[in-house]
Design a protein around this motif. Structure first.
Motif, PDB file in Angstrom:
ATOM      1  N   ARG A 132      52.205  34.777  51.926  1.00  9.93           N
ATOM      2  CA  ARG A 132      50.870  34.271  51.615  1.00  9.93           C
ATOM      3  C   ARG A 132      49.798  35.337  51.858  1.00  9.93           C
ATOM      4  N   VAL A 133      49.927  36.073  52.969  1.00  8.29           N
ATOM      5  CA  VAL A 133      48.947  37.118  53.272  1.00  8.29           C
ATOM      6  C   VAL A 133      48.997  38.226  52.221  1.00  8.29           C
ATOM      7  N   VAL A 134      50.214  38.594  51.801  1.00 12.20           N
ATOM      8  CA  VAL A 134      50.346  39.626  50.765  1.00 12.20           C
ATOM      9  C   VAL A 134      49.690  39.162  49.472  1.00 12.20           C
ATOM     10  N   ARG A 135      49.879  37.891  49.123  1.00 11.93           N
ATOM     11  CA  ARG A 135      49.252  37.356  47.906  1.00 11.93           C
ATOM     12  C   ARG A 135      47.734  37.347  48.043  1.00 11.93           C
ATOM     13  N   LEU A 136      47.237  37.051  49.226  1.00  8.28           N
ATOM     14  CA  LEU A 136      45.787  37.086  49.445  1.00  8.28           C
ATOM     15  C   LEU A 136      45.240  38.493  49.193  1.00  8.28           C
ATOM     16  N   CYS A 137      45.949  39.507  49.665  1.00  8.41           N
ATOM     17  CA  CYS A 137      45.520  40.890  49.436  1.00  8.41           C
ATOM     18  C   CYS A 137      45.500  41.210  47.949  1.00  8.41           C
ATOM     19  N   GLU A 138      46.528  40.774  47.232  1.00  4.57           N
ATOM     20  CA  GLU A 138      46.582  41.033  45.791  1.00  4.57           C
ATOM     21  C   GLU A 138      45.453  40.323  45.063  1.00  4.57           C
ATOM     22  N   HIS A 139      45.178  39.073  45.443  1.00  3.44           N
ATOM     23  CA  HIS A 139      44.089  38.339  44.799  1.00  3.44           C
ATOM     24  C   HIS A 139      42.733  38.980  45.099  1.00  3.44           C
ATOM     25  N   ALA A 140      42.539  39.412  46.336  1.00  2.00           N
ATOM     26  CA  ALA A 140      41.280  40.064  46.699  1.00  2.00           C
ATOM     27  C   ALA A 140      41.085  41.337  45.882  1.00  2.00           C
ATOM     28  N   SER A 141      42.160  42.079  45.657  1.00  2.37           N
ATOM     29  CA  SER A 141      42.078  43.296  44.850  1.00  2.37           C
ATOM     30  C   SER A 141      41.710  42.966  43.412  1.00  2.37           C
ATOM     31  N   THR A 142      42.288  41.895  42.872  1.00  6.57           N
ATOM     32  CA  THR A 142      41.975  41.496  41.502  1.00  6.57           C
ATOM     33  C   THR A 142      40.528  41.054  41.377  1.00  6.57           C
ATOM     34  N   ILE A 143      40.048  40.304  42.372  1.00  8.94           N
ATOM     35  CA  ILE A 143      38.650  39.861  42.347  1.00  8.94           C
ATOM     36  C   ILE A 143      37.712  41.060  42.380  1.00  8.94           C
ATOM     37  N   GLU A 144      38.036  42.053  43.214  1.00  8.54           N
ATOM     38  CA  GLU A 144      37.201  43.255  43.292  1.00  8.54           C
ATOM     39  C   GLU A 144      37.166  43.979  41.947  1.00  8.54           C
ATOM     40  N   ASP A 145      38.326  44.068  41.273  1.00 11.04           N
ATOM     41  CA  ASP A 145      38.376  44.749  39.982  1.00 11.04           C
ATOM     42  C   ASP A 145      37.652  43.969  38.894  1.00 11.04           C
ATOM     43  N   SER A 146      37.599  42.640  39.019  1.00 10.12           N
ATOM     44  CA  SER A 146      37.024  41.813  37.958  1.00 10.12           C
ATOM     45  C   SER A 146      35.541  41.566  38.137  1.00 10.12           C
ATOM     46  N   THR A 147      34.931  42.070  39.210  1.00  8.88           N
ATOM     47  CA  THR A 147      33.505  41.835  39.425  1.00  8.88           C
ATOM     48  C   THR A 147      32.626  42.815  38.680  1.00  8.88           C
ATOM     49  N   ILE A 148      33.216  43.734  37.914  1.00 10.05           N
ATOM     50  CA  ILE A 148      32.428  44.669  37.117  1.00 10.05           C
ATOM     51  C   ILE A 148      32.007  43.940  35.846  1.00 10.05           C
ATOM     52  N   VAL A 149      30.711  43.687  35.713  1.00 11.09           N
ATOM     53  CA  VAL A 149      30.241  42.917  34.577  1.00 11.09           C
ATOM     54  C   VAL A 149      29.842  43.836  33.447  1.00 11.09           C
ATOM     55  N   GLY A 150      29.682  43.245  32.263  1.00 13.68           N
ATOM     56  CA  GLY A 150      29.268  44.030  31.109  1.00 13.68           C
ATOM     57  C   GLY A 150      30.223  43.837  29.950  1.00 13.68           C
ATOM     58  N   ASP A 151      29.656  43.783  28.733  1.00 12.26           N
ATOM     59  CA  ASP A 151      30.482  43.572  27.555  1.00 12.26           C
ATOM     60  C   ASP A 151      31.465  44.705  27.334  1.00 12.26           C
ATOM     61  N   GLN A 152      31.153  45.916  27.868  1.00 13.97           N
ATOM     62  CA  GLN A 152      32.044  47.038  27.653  1.00 13.97           C
ATOM     63  C   GLN A 152      33.377  46.833  28.349  1.00 13.97           C
ATOM     64  N   ASN A 153      33.443  45.866  29.275  1.00 15.17           N
ATOM     65  CA  ASN A 153      34.691  45.593  29.970  1.00 15.17           C
ATOM     66  C   ASN A 153      35.479  44.468  29.318  1.00 15.17           C
ATOM     67  N   HIS A 154      34.982  43.936  28.218  1.00 16.78           N
ATOM     68  CA  HIS A 154      35.717  42.934  27.468  1.00 16.78           C
ATOM     69  C   HIS A 154      36.592  43.644  26.442  1.00 16.78           C
ATOM     70  N   VAL A 155      37.803  43.167  26.315  1.00 18.86           N
ATOM     71  CA  VAL A 155      38.734  43.730  25.342  1.00 18.86           C
ATOM     72  C   VAL A 155      39.297  42.601  24.503  1.00 18.86           C
ATOM     73  N   ALA A 156      39.714  42.946  23.299  1.00 20.60           N
ATOM     74  CA  ALA A 156      40.348  41.961  22.429  1.00 20.60           C
ATOM     75  C   ALA A 156      41.801  41.781  22.868  1.00 20.60           C
ATOM     76  N   ILE A 157      42.181  40.554  23.161  1.00 22.81           N
ATOM     77  CA  ILE A 157      43.520  40.251  23.662  1.00 22.81           C
ATOM     78  C   ILE A 157      44.185  39.254  22.729  1.00 22.81           C
ATOM     79  N   ASP A 158      45.379  39.603  22.265  1.00 21.17           N
ATOM     80  CA  ASP A 158      46.178  38.673  21.471  1.00 21.17           C
ATOM     81  C   ASP A 158      46.757  37.632  22.419  1.00 21.17           C
ATOM     82  N   LEU A 159      46.266  36.404  22.306  1.00 25.22           N
ATOM     83  CA  LEU A 159      46.649  35.380  23.265  1.00 25.22           C
ATOM     84  C   LEU A 159      48.135  35.032  23.165  1.00 25.22           C
TER      85      LEU A 159
END
Length: 316
Positions: free
Chosen positions: A151-178
């Motif tokens: 659980r602690v390891v998963r918390l670290c991974e989630h915190a890292s993802t949140i940090e990476d995803s807090t960069i706002v701006g349209d330039q960080n949007h990409v087209a993704i084939d769902l």
């Protein structure tokens, strides 16, 4: 032998002197009041005092014209000084914020790195104990240690993802084939957990504009669906449909659903309460969806949990 004491005059430090002057915050109201006072004084001088003092109409017109030119010059100078001072103050604050953000980023990364390394050591030691200790009631305590380290390891991974995803701006949007995203994510989870029954129904021609971490958020939604299932036969269904300009992705499972504590943590954003939920998984999904210009929703489901991703369709 006599000693001669020398007294040096303190050197004037201009930079230190400037930094010790209390800076008047230049709010729009204060700037407007300064201009109002100066403008009123200039009008009173021109239209009252000059008219009272000067009898010659020609001279009065010349003085008022000169006064008008001086007003333009002073107004331009005032605007220049005020805007330059405001810009300098903003630059200092931005530099301070960038420095603080950099320090916090390094601190968080070092903390997560060291914490994860320590948890790996604890997990390895617990696994060794499982092999060494006979199958008695003591193994349950060791299994609890293993669950908590994971659980602690998963918390670290989630915190890292949140940090990476807090960069706002349209330039960080990409087209993704769902369709491709869902297929690759489901394949990875099936390989790791072959006992999970995962079905998909996603059109092949649907693309969305989203943050690059959308794959991590989707993996978290599907993983939560089967990890928290209270049945030996967990079932997960991933379905996508289009709602006008949005693409709605449903992740439905036959588990117990999302606990109320997670809803409360998400709605208050973790700031209005000391209750922060069981982990960062839902926060991470919500963060990625927000940075993607979308939204995270939960819907009641008779079968169990129901997580909804609302995403913007690719307009190109």
């Amino acid at each position: 032998m006599s000693t001669q004491s020398t007294h040096q005059q303190p050197r004037f430090d201009r930079e230190h002197w400037l930094t010790t002057i209390p800076e008047w915050e230049l709010t729009p109201l204060r700037i407007s009041l300064v201009y109002l006072v100066l403008g009123t004084a200039a009008l009173f001088f021109s239209d009252v005092l000059l008219v009272y003092w000067i009898d010659s109409a020609v001279l009065l017109a010349q003085l008022q014209a000169a006064k008008g030119g001086l007003e333009v010059l002073l107004t331009a100078g005032l605007i220049y000084v005020l805007t330059k001072r405001s810009r300098r103050s903003l630059q200092r604050k931005n530099a301070s914020l960038r420095e603080l953000k950099g320090e916090l980023t390094v601190l968080h990364r070092v903390f997560r790195h060291n914490l994860r390394n320590s948890m790996n050591i604890v997990e390895g030691s617990a696994e060794n104990l499982v092999r060494e200790i006979p199958d008695t009631g003591e193994n349950e305590n060791i299994n609890r240690i293993l669950r908590q380290t994971d659980r602690v390891v998963r918390l670290c991974e989630h915190a890292s993802t949140i940090e990476d995803s807090t960069i706002v701006g349209d330039q960080n949007h990409v087209a993704i084939d769902l369709s491709d995203l869902v297929a690759s994510t489901v394949t990875e989870i099936r390989d790791q957990h072959p006992h999970v029954d995962i079905t998909t129904d996603v059109p092949e021609d649907v693309t969305v504009q989203a943050h690059p971490q959308l794959e991590t958020a989707l993996r978290e939604a599907i993983s939560n669906a089967h990890q928290h299932a209270d049945t030996d036969s967990p079932q997960v269904e991933v379905v996508a449909d289009r709602d006008r300009e949005d693409v709605v992705l449903h992740v439905v499972d036959n588990g117990p659903g999302i606990p109320d504590i997670e809803y409360e943590a998400l709605e208050t954003d973790g700031k209005a309460s000391l209750t922060h939920g069981a982990g960062l998984g839902i926060w991470m999904m919500n963060w990625v969806l927000r940075q993607s210009g979308g939204a995270l929703r939960f819907r009641p489901s008779s079968s169990g949990g129901h997580v909804v991703f609302v995403l913007q369709a690719n307009s190109s």
